[in-house]
Scaffold this active site. Sequence first.
Site, PDB file in Angstrom:
ATOM      1  N   CYS A  30       0.814  -1.223   0.000  1.00 57.63           N
ATOM      2  CA  CYS A  30       0.000   0.000   0.000  1.00 57.63           C
ATOM      3  C   CYS A  30       0.856   1.285   0.000  1.00 57.63           C
ATOM      4  CB  CYS A  30      -0.979  -0.046   1.167  1.00 57.63           C
ATOM      5  SG  CYS A  30      -2.379   1.053   0.958  1.00 57.63           S
ATOM      6  N   HIS A  56      -3.261  -5.447   2.826  1.00 54.55           N
ATOM      7  CA  HIS A  56      -2.860  -5.432   4.234  1.00 54.55           C
ATOM      8  C   HIS A  56      -3.394  -6.683   4.917  1.00 54.55           C
ATOM      9  CE1 HIS A  56      -1.461  -1.287   4.649  1.00 54.55           C
ATOM     10  NE2 HIS A  56      -2.491  -0.850   3.964  1.00 54.55           N
TER      11      HIS A  56
HETATM   12  N1  GLN Z   1      -2.116   6.843   2.377  1.00 57.18           N
HETATM   13  C1  GLN Z   1      -2.232   5.999   1.234  1.00 57.18           C
HETATM   14  C2  GLN Z   1      -3.614   6.018   0.629  1.00 57.18           C
HETATM   15  O1  GLN Z   1      -4.566   6.357   1.289  1.00 57.18           O
HETATM   16  C3  GLN Z   1      -1.808   4.577   1.613  1.00 57.18           C
HETATM   17  C4  GLN Z   1      -2.742   3.939   2.623  1.00 57.18           C
HETATM   18  C5  GLN Z   1      -2.269   2.651   3.193  1.00 57.18           C
HETATM   19  O2  GLN Z   1      -1.073   2.335   3.236  1.00 57.18           O
HETATM   20  N2  GLN Z   1      -3.222   1.883   3.705  1.00 57.18           N
HETATM   21  O3  GLN Z   1      -3.780   5.680  -0.542  1.00 57.18           O
END
Ligand code: GLN
Length: 245
Positions: free
Chosen positions: A94, A194
Amino acid sequence: MELHICHLYPDILNLYGDRGNIITMKRRLEARGIGVTVEECSIGQPLDIEKHDIFFIGGGQDFEQEVLLRDLSGGKGRDIRTAVEDDKVFLAICGGYQMLGQYYKTWDGSQLDFIGAIDVHTVGAKERMIGNYMFRTTPESGGTTVVGFENHSGKTYLGESVAPLGMVLEGYGNNGEDQTEGARYKNVFATYSHGSLLPKNPALCDFILQTALERKYGAAEPLAPLDDTLENNAHDYMQRRLSKA
Ligand code: GLN
């Protein structure tokens, strides 16, 4: 045989138990009698790209991603690009995935120029893409069904040199538009998943470990199977629920 794992920015990019991916890789290596070391490397610490075989980067909020920009432009970004071109194995989740790309334009207008180790870019949308999801990795990345959890505002688009890690079966994936999920470039495995990703997707974990062993030692014996009853139960339960969605 021995693999050295480097956990990048563990104190900053650490959402949703992403650290579980490191624990899973370590345990699955140890169960086969393969040595493993894990070292952490965060802001202000030099990165030893020669020493490490696998680099892990977790996810983070937009704010945390912004915090890293100075450290990345102070040399670590260049080191990571070198390691990627040298076929080192990366697993990036992510926010860590977005960080390997060219840039992330957040939904509220900030432009985060990242390191361009892989040719992808990300554009934030006001509506977040959230939920359990499922994708099928391409044959080049093992051809297995992966279950996970995604929560991102960023929509990621792949450049020509980058293949998707897989194709979405349920959920959003890279951008909710083109059915692609994650990225595969050289030995970089990048994904929005995740949750943690690897404990309930042991086949993908072994594919990544095998890639690292082959890079280091040449054609390696296939990893011996382990008793994955519990892991497969968790995987199959989620797969069944998502298939009904
Ligand atoms: N901040 C990034 C987004 O919202 C990554 C989010 C995350 O790692 N869950 O796309």
